[in-house]
Design a protein around this motif. Structure first.
Motif, PDB file in Angstrom:
ATOM      1  N   UNK A  20       0.850  -1.200   0.000  1.00 47.71           N
ATOM      2  CA  UNK A  20       0.000   0.000   0.000  1.00 47.71           C
ATOM      3  C   UNK A  20       0.881   1.243   0.000  1.00 47.71           C
ATOM      4  N   UNK A  21       0.272   2.365  -0.448  1.00 48.30           N
ATOM      5  CA  UNK A  21       1.010   3.632  -0.429  1.00 48.30           C
ATOM      6  C   UNK A  21       1.269   4.071   1.004  1.00 48.30           C
ATOM      7  N   UNK A  22       0.298   3.834   1.867  1.00 49.20           N
ATOM      8  CA  UNK A  22       0.482   4.206   3.274  1.00 49.20           C
ATOM      9  C   UNK A  22       1.640   3.424   3.895  1.00 49.20           C
ATOM     10  N   UNK A  23       1.702   2.122   3.569  1.00 50.52           N
ATOM     11  CA  UNK A  23       2.793   1.309   4.106  1.00 50.52           C
ATOM     12  C   UNK A  23       4.140   1.743   3.560  1.00 50.52           C
ATOM     13  N   UNK A  24       4.183   2.094   2.270  1.00 52.68           N
ATOM     14  CA  UNK A  24       5.425   2.567   1.668  1.00 52.68           C
ATOM     15  C   UNK A  24       5.868   3.874   2.319  1.00 52.68           C
ATOM     16  N   UNK A  25       4.899   4.780   2.569  1.00 53.35           N
ATOM     17  CA  UNK A  25       5.229   6.060   3.196  1.00 53.35           C
ATOM     18  C   UNK A  25       5.809   5.846   4.587  1.00 53.35           C
ATOM     19  N   UNK A  26       5.212   4.900   5.342  1.00 54.28           N
ATOM     20  CA  UNK A  26       5.728   4.614   6.682  1.00 54.28           C
ATOM     21  C   UNK A  26       7.152   4.060   6.616  1.00 54.28           C
ATOM     22  N   UNK A  27       7.443   3.186   5.649  1.00 53.76           N
ATOM     23  CA  UNK A  27       8.772   2.601   5.527  1.00 53.76           C
ATOM     24  C   UNK A  27       9.815   3.642   5.135  1.00 53.76           C
ATOM     25  N   UNK A  28       9.388   4.626   4.340  1.00 51.86           N
ATOM     26  CA  UNK A  28      10.327   5.648   3.852  1.00 51.86           C
ATOM     27  C   UNK A  28      10.352   6.887   4.742  1.00 51.86           C
ATOM     28  N   UNK A  29       9.493   6.912   5.769  1.00 52.76           N
ATOM     29  CA  UNK A  29       9.432   8.050   6.704  1.00 52.76           C
ATOM     30  C   UNK A  29       9.060   9.347   5.984  1.00 52.76           C
ATOM     31  N   UNK A  30       8.098   9.227   5.060  1.00 57.52           N
ATOM     32  CA  UNK A  30       7.570  10.398   4.360  1.00 57.52           C
ATOM     33  C   UNK A  30       6.042  10.295   4.387  1.00 57.52           C
ATOM     34  N   UNK A  31       5.376  11.266   3.776  1.00 60.12           N
ATOM     35  CA  UNK A  31       3.915  11.236   3.739  1.00 60.12           C
ATOM     36  C   UNK A  31       3.424  10.411   2.556  1.00 60.12           C
ATOM     37  N   UNK A  32       2.185   9.958   2.646  1.00 58.88           N
ATOM     38  CA  UNK A  32       1.595   9.179   1.558  1.00 58.88           C
ATOM     39  C   UNK A  32       1.487  10.006   0.269  1.00 58.88           C
ATOM     40  N   UNK A  33       1.070  11.289   0.334  1.00 57.64           N
ATOM     41  CA  UNK A  33       1.040  12.079  -0.911  1.00 57.64           C
ATOM     42  C   UNK A  33       2.427  12.200  -1.564  1.00 57.64           C
ATOM     43  N   UNK A  34       3.478  12.246  -0.745  1.00 60.46           N
ATOM     44  CA  UNK A  34       4.831  12.344  -1.312  1.00 60.46           C
ATOM     45  C   UNK A  34       5.169  11.080  -2.094  1.00 60.46           C
ATOM     46  N   UNK A  35       4.792   9.919  -1.551  1.00 62.07           N
ATOM     47  CA  UNK A  35       5.047   8.656  -2.254  1.00 62.07           C
ATOM     48  C   UNK A  35       4.240   8.607  -3.542  1.00 62.07           C
ATOM     49  N   UNK A  36       2.972   9.002  -3.487  1.00 61.30           N
ATOM     50  CA  UNK A  36       2.116   8.982  -4.671  1.00 61.30           C
ATOM     51  C   UNK A  36       2.698   9.881  -5.766  1.00 61.30           C
ATOM     52  N   UNK A  37       3.209  11.038  -5.367  1.00 57.29           N
ATOM     53  CA  UNK A  37       3.797  11.950  -6.346  1.00 57.29           C
ATOM     54  C   UNK A  37       5.024  11.337  -7.017  1.00 57.29           C
TER      55      UNK A  37
END
Length: 314
Positions: A20-37
């Motif tokens: 999930x994008x939320x899980x990826x954001x948590x792993x990378x220590x960034x926000x979900x919108x940042x990962x989506x971008x």
């Protein structure tokens, strides 16, 4: 895909790992919108879908798998590079390129061996050349530092440190009539056939200066392209030569070449370690510089002076 960034690649790998994008954001220590971008930018650069949603969750496409595999290779190479940089920073690893005039080849390998014992992780690259070639290496920034005598008096701003003494002697075949005799006057030596290096070499200039100071004509003789050729010619009885004592230490010790007792000799010059003042030494090169300045003299060949002679320093 010239504009792809490591941040984009890491976002794709984290997404496929987490699902999930939320899980990826948590792993990378960034926000979900940042990962989506980052994912949108990566897919735009690729021009094809990189992942797809299925009833079982997110799954990479063939293109996505290629990028994930490439990311793993990039991460491994970055980790290796980081270790190398850390090693260079500490002085324990890295590469040093240094030059030496041809006369120094008789002791430079000994210095390298000793330095590598203390710094086994540092890679050393040695360039041997004549004086002019060595100066040109400094001019072009091809080397970190050089070993030479008589640092150049050029427009270059140089840092120099003395390495050790550099005696010069006159050599002859062991059966030469002047061997074993009393101190030979330069006027008598000037009547011998002289073997010398090319114009511009350090030993040629030293020989010319030696006779000029006594207002004696430079002897007739033969010009030769290397110290090795001169040594073999002396052994063959073709003439005598003024040469660095460090280049003939082995032949004298073996009894193949004799050192003449000549008025005013040996002439003692200096070996120097030289670098451009505007060339910042990285830790490995700085370690070699310190080693040469502090311990280099101990690795110079030993050669007994001819008894009863006066040492000239120039």
């Amino acid at each position: 895909m010239r504009d792809v960034t490591i941040k984009q690649l890491r976002s794709l790998s984290a997404l496929l790992d987490a699902g999930t994008i939320a899980g990826a954001a948590q792993a990378l220590h960034v926000t979900a919108p940042a990962v989506a971008q980052q994912l949108r930018l990566l897919e735009r650069a690729a021009g094809v879908p990189l992942f797809e949603r299925t009833p079982d969750g997110l799954r990479s496409t063939n293109a996505g798998r290629e990028l994930v595999d490439a990311t793993a290779h990039i991460e491994a190479e970055l980790a290796r590079c980081s270790r190398v940089v850390d090693s260079i920073r500490s002085g324990a690893g890295g590469k040093v390129v240094f030059g030496a005039v041809s006369t120094a080849k008789y002791f430079a390998p000994r210095m390298i061996a000793s330095f590598r014992t203390a710094h086994p992780g540092i890679e050393l690259q040695l360039h041997i050349g004549n004086r002019q070639q060595t100066i040109e290496q400094l001019v072009r920034h091809d080397v970190d530092l050089v070993i030479m005598g008589r640092p150049p008096t050029t427009s270059l701003d140089l840092d120099t440190e003395m390495l050790g003494e550099h005696p010069h002697v006159v050599i002859a075949a062991t059966d030469h009539p002047l061997v074993g005799g009393p101190s030979v006057p330069l006027a008598r030596l000037a009547k011998q056939t002289f073997l010398f290096r090319e114009v511009g070499s350090g030993t040629r200039q030293l020989a010319e200066d030696m006779f000029e100071r006594r207002r004696l004509r430079f002897p007739a003789g033969m010009e030769m392209s290397s110290n090795e050729t001169i040594k073999q010619a002396v052994i063959a009885g073709l003439g005598v030569a003024l040469i660095s004592a460090h280049t003939v230490a082995a032949e004298v010790a073996d009894g193949r070449i004799a050192v003449l007792d000549v008025e005013g000799l040996p002439i003692v010059r200096r070996w120097y370690v030289v670098r451009r003042a505007d060339h910042r030494l990285l830790p490995p090169a700085a370690a070699l510089w310190r080693f040469l300045v502090e311990e280099g003299a101990a690795h110079l060949p030993e050669m007994p002076s001819t008894s009863g002679t006066r040492r000239l320093k120039s």
